[in-house]
Structure formats: structure tokens, C-alpha cells
Design a protein around this motif. Structure first.
Motif, PDB file in Angstrom:
ATOM      1  N   THR A 173       0.851  -1.197   0.000  1.00  0.00           N
ATOM      2  CA  THR A 173       0.000   0.000   0.000  1.00  0.00           C
ATOM      3  C   THR A 173       0.883   1.243   0.000  1.00  0.00           C
ATOM      4  O   THR A 173       1.806   1.350   0.794  1.00  0.00           O
ATOM      5  CB  THR A 173      -0.902   0.018   1.242  1.00  0.00           C
TER       6      THR A 173
ATOM      7  N   LYS B  48      -7.102   4.647   6.316  1.00  0.00           N
ATOM      8  CA  LYS B  48      -5.703   4.702   6.732  1.00  0.00           C
ATOM      9  C   LYS B  48      -4.894   3.499   6.257  1.00  0.00           C
ATOM     10  O   LYS B  48      -3.672   3.579   6.177  1.00  0.00           O
ATOM     11  CB  LYS B  48      -5.619   4.787   8.259  1.00  0.00           C
TER      12      LYS B  48
ATOM     13  N   LYS C 270      -4.125   5.174  -1.487  1.00  0.00           N
ATOM     14  CA  LYS C 270      -5.012   5.943  -0.608  1.00  0.00           C
ATOM     15  C   LYS C 270      -5.632   7.117  -1.347  1.00  0.00           C
ATOM     16  O   LYS C 270      -6.829   7.407  -1.195  1.00  0.00           O
ATOM     17  CB  LYS C 270      -4.233   6.431   0.608  1.00  0.00           C
TER      18      LYS C 270
END
Length: 543
Positions: free
Chosen positions: A253, A270, A258
Motif C-alpha cells: 500500500t 488509513k 489511498k
């Protein structure tokens, strides 16, 4: 307007839990709450909760960790979102995406903070499965003094009636248990279950280890043989250790994931997880205390996992290693970049067809797997898949070679095959190590310092002398000569020319294509004007 993941509403491209997390209860404790577990195993349970909530609500996950720093970070990330997070399923280009909001993990416990509470979950009658993704290294960490303290607590006389009080007392004196390992908690949990008369459970390894269930069974029995033989006998009679095979490409990630999630879907998360659409889970149906009905949502419950597992390890995991190392040397960034590179594509397909599949088709039970169809499926996933960083794929290459590569090489030689493509892979790894040493870059590898020292002091021969990695191949002259031939080929002719010489094709195959003739190493003796690629910059080299 964007909103937090635990407040988002369902839409055409976003699925959201329709249940209240308060109605979930723990059935599975899972150690190792990384991206893969959240993208794979928890996705299956989320699917099941969607179609059969009443049947699945007692199988929710309690996430577990044994490291204080990462545990606190995860508690903040997940806890602040009500333990909900997003799986962003995507094709390679990102033109097609779908979000699954997951609530299958309803809590998380961190051993160094609440050791008693974690041991309480492990010994609960509601907990029927302990699963884990802790890498092979996690199973080999020596039993610690803190593990011994946990075991004393689990064996305490009167625990069956005073369990809750004992566990709460442990939380008040948590420093005493700080340093306990995953295996220590699992063994203490089993001991507490025996002490409290609560029966056995299933221990399910979901790591990419051949015969992972047999492996974790062996490690637990080995530890119990030295610390508690009566518990060993109890575990043998009351617990089970199914093998399973897991598969879904799950990159790390980053900020882009995001940002895309917020801009495209209006979700603030988050800790989202990117994942390809494809996922597969093949599980040996051997559970002593029940299990979720995973087969309702696509998991394959079988008697023998081995044919599926060995096909996946050899054709996918080994191929990833084959692609990643020359890809890095050619300054490519992601898996699809390497898979779409003409010569690297020719390399990994040739390895599959000439060095892997001929051995696999002789494996008992392999008729259950259509190998040509599986290869085509993998090629599509490689070339059209998510942009997983090659440097991430290349992490822990030494362990991947030891566990996955060396058995394939050994069995290939036994079948009379020329394992030149896998020899080339090790040669490329040698160059990668040398360049990392030259640039003073740390290798993300369990044996990083050892292999870097071997290459810098002994060259490719020094690397091949590592018996921990290459085992009996260290004394196999044909293997050593094959690796050294490719190593020198890369040095003197370049990656692409060396690959082409290993697996010759008609000139028409290469004609009209943009093929760099060399990459990675700048040496004398290369014809004038050839373009070399040296870690991010292309230079003209004259003889």
C-alpha cells in the motif's frame, strides 16, 4: 464528499458490510495482520458474512500481533476505523476497479500490551481455529524465557475455574511476557485449553511454504518434544494441521492507493489493501472443531492440496523470482513491466515449459490441475496485473531459492532436464547482489549480509558455496558451471543476449522488436555503440 471507511455507503462499485460488528464473535485468531491476510483470507470470510451472516457471524477474526511497535500502529490504524478497511480490487491499468469494505476482523490484540487477553482468546471454546501468516522464519524463532512464562500461566493449577482472573493479572504485569513469540502463544494457548478441559483446535498456516500444515505441525511437535511431551501427545490427539494453498497478487500500500481511493470512491482509509481481482484458496478439509463454509464463496475444500500447491509454487512463485531479478537489472519497476519485456517474457515462459511443467505433470494427482490452462491464466495475470514492485518481489530471494527453487532444480535434474533458466536466475541474483553492494544498498533478505559478503569476497563461487541456501547443489559441478556460464554471459554479453542464447528463437521472433542488447553491467569487450542500462541510466559503450 469523502468519508471514513467505516461510514461509507454501498454503491455499484463499493460493497459494504450490512451487519453490525457488535454481532460478531471470535472463531479465528490470526497472527500476522499484513496486507495479504487482509486481502485474501479475510476477504473470503467477508464474502461469507454477506451471503450467510447467521452461519458465519461466529467465525470473525481476532487479529493478533507479538511486536509492540507494529502492534500499536495497527491498533491505531484499524481500531480508529472500527476495524474496517478497504480492499481495492483492480486490473493492471486501473481502468476497472471495485472496492470491498471488510469488517470480518472485529478486534485486534497485541501480546506485549495484553498477553492475558490474547491467551484468553486462544483458550476460549469459541476459538476453533488459529491461523497465521508469519513467514517461514516466524516458525523457527527459538522458545524464549517469556514463552516459558506464558506456558507457566497456561499450566497453572486452578486455571479452569480462575482463568479470567489469571488472564487479567497477566495483563497487569505484561512486561513479564514482552518478548513471547507467535509459537509461544500458540503452544501456551493449547496448554491452557488442556488445563481448562476445552478441547483442541485447528492450526492453519497460510504461509507460502510447501506443505505448510505439515511444516507447522512438525515445528510445534519439535518444540513440545523438548518442553512438554504430555502436551505433545494431547495435541496429536486433539488438534489438526491442514495444508492449504493461497494465491492473490497483493502489492504494498502506498500513497497512490489511498489517494485513488479517496478521489475515485470518496473513501478515506488509513490502511487500504490493493489486490488483483483473482484469488484462490485450496484447503485440506481437516478441521477438528468445525470451520466456516468457505466452499460457499469459492474456496476449494479438498483431500489433497499438494498438486495445487506445487503447481502454484513452481509456476507462479518461482516465475516471479525468475522475472524480478533480470527486471531489476534492466531498471524495470513493476511485475507487468518485466512480464511484458520481450526477453524476460521468453525467459520465464521457457522456464515454465521446459524446466517446471515436465516435472509437475508426473506429480500424483496433478490431473486435477490443467497445467496449460493454468499457465495461460498466469501469463494474463503477469502481463495485465497490478504494478507490484520488482524490488518487493525480490525480497528474501535467498529463502525463496532455498524453499522453492532448489527443490525444483533438484527434481529437474533427476528428470534429466537442463535447468539452465533457473541457473540464469541465480546468476542474475549474483549481479544484483554485487550492484547493491557497490551502491551500498541493504538487501531486504534474511541472509542479506551473508550473501553480500559471499559475492564481494568470493564472487559467484562464494555465493554458490552457501549450503544453507543451495544444499546439495553446492557440490553439483553441472549446476555450478551452468550458473557461472550465465553469470559470465551477463557480464560479457548482457542479459538479453544471454537469455537468447539459452533459448534460441528464429531471427523473425526478434526482428522489428525494441530489444536492448545488454543491461546492468558495463564492461569492456562489448561492441561499439551498444546501449547499456546501468541502474537507471542508459550509456553508450565502446569496445
Amino acid at each position: 464528499m469523502a468519508c471514513p471507511v467505516n461510514q461509507v455507503k454501498a454503491s455499484a462499485d463499493v460493497s459494504v458490510p450490512a451487519y453490525d460488528s457488535k454481532d460478531l464473535s471470535t472463531g479465528i485468531v490470526h497472527f500476522g495482520i499484513g496486507n495479504f491476510t487482509r486481502a485474501h483470507q479475510m476477504s473470503y470470510l467477508e464474502d461469507l458474512l454477506t451471503i450467510d451472516f447467521e452461519g458465519a457471524k461466529g467465525w470473525a477474526y481476532t487479529g493478533a500481533g507479538v511486536r509492540e511497535a507494529s502492534g500499536k500502529r495497527h491498533l491505531e490504524q484499524y481500531g480508529s476505523q472500527g476495524y474496517r478497511y478497504s480492499i481495492v480490487q483492480s486490473n493492471g491499468s486501473g481502468s476497472k476497479q471495485r472496492v470491498q469494505v471488510v469488517g470480518a476482523m472485529h478486534e485486534m490484540l497485541v501480546g506485549p500490551l495484553t498477553p492475558g487477553e490474547l491467551l484468553k482468546r486462544l483458550s476460549s471454546t469459541e476459538t476453533r481455529i488459529v491461523s497465521m501468516t508469519i513467514t517461514e522464519f516466524g516458525y523457527t524463532i527459538p522458545f524464549s524465557s517469556q514463552d516459558e512464562e506464558l506456558l507457566k500461566l497456561a499450566r497453572r493449577e486452578g486455571l479452569s475455574t480462575e482463568g479470567d482472573d489469571s488472564f487479567e493479572e497477566a495483563d497487569k504485569h505484561n512486561k513479564k511476557y514482552d518478548g513471547a513469540t507467535v509459537m509461544g502463544y500458540v503452544i501456551a494457548g493449547l496448554a491452557a485449553r488442556r488445563t481448562m478441559g476445552r478441547g483442541g483446535m485447528t492450526i492453519l498456516s497460510c504461509d507460502n511454504i510447501p506443505e505448510n500444515g505439515n511444516y507447522v505441525h512438525g515445528k510445534i511437535m519439535e518444540k513440545l518434544d523438548s518442553i512438554d511431551r504430555s502436551l505433545k501427545e494431547w495435541v496429536e490427539k486433539n488438534c489438526s494441521f491442514p495444508n492449504c494453498m493461497v494465491d492473490s497478487i497483493t502489492p504494498g500500500t502506498d500513497a497512490k492507493v489511498k489517494s485513488n481511493l479517496e478521489k475515485r470512491f470518496g473513501i478515506i482509509d488509513k490502511s487500504p489493501v490493493p489486490r488483483e481481482f483473482f484469488k484462490q484458496w485450496v484447503i485440506e478439509d481437516k478441521f477438528v472443531a468445525g470451520r466456516p463454509a468457505w466452499e460457499k464463496v469459492g474456496a476449494q475444500m479438498v483431500k489433497d492440496v499438494h498438486p495445487y500447491e506445487i503447481a502454484k509454487i513452481r509456476m507462479l512463485n518461482v516465475s516471479h523470482t525468475v522475472m524480478s531479478l533480470p527486471g531489476i537489472l534492466k531498471n524495470l519497476e513493476n511485475g507487468p513491466d518485466a512480464a511484458n519485456d520481450l526477453t524476460i517474457s521468453h525467459l520465464y515462459r521457457s522456464v515454465i515449459e521446459q524446466e517446471i511443467r515436465p516435472v509437475l505433470k508426473k506429480v500424483p494427482g496433478m490431473s486435477a490441475v490443467n497445467l496449460p490452462k493454468y499457465q495461460k491464466q498466469l501469463e494474463h495475470r503477469f502481463t495485465k496485473g497490478l504494478p507490484d514492485a520488482l524490488t518487493r518481489i525480490a525480497q528474501d530471494t535467498s529463502e525463496k531459492l532455498r524453499v522453492q527453487g532448489v527443490p525444483a532444480i533438484r527434481e529437474g535434474y533427476e528428470a534429466g532436464l537442463d535447468m539452465k533458466g533457473l541457473a540464469f536466475t541465480v546468476a542474475a541474483w549474483g549481479h544484483y547482489i554485487e550492484l547493491a553492494a557497490k551502491d551500498k544498498k541493504k538487501l531486504e533478505d534474511l541472509r542479506g549480509d551473508a550473501v553480500m559478503n559471499a559475492m564481494t569476497t568470493g564472487g559467484i563461487d562464494g555465493l554458490l558455496d552457501n549450503k544453507e541456501i543451495f544444499q546439495e547443489l553446492t557440490s553439483d559441478s553441472r549446476w555450478r558451471e551452468s550458473v557461472k556460464s550465465s553469470y559470465n554471459g551477463i557480464l560479457n554479453k548482457g542479459l538479453d543476449v544471454t537469455i537468447q542464447s539459452l533459448y534460441p528463437k528464429k531471427e523473425s521472433f526478434w526482428r522489428g522488436r525494441s530489444v536492448a542488447l545488454a543491461a546492468g553491467i558495463c564492461v569492456a569487450g562489448v561492441a561499439a555503440g551498444v546501449a547499456l542500462q546501468v541502474f537507471g541510466r542508459r550509456v553508450a559503450v565502446s569496445a
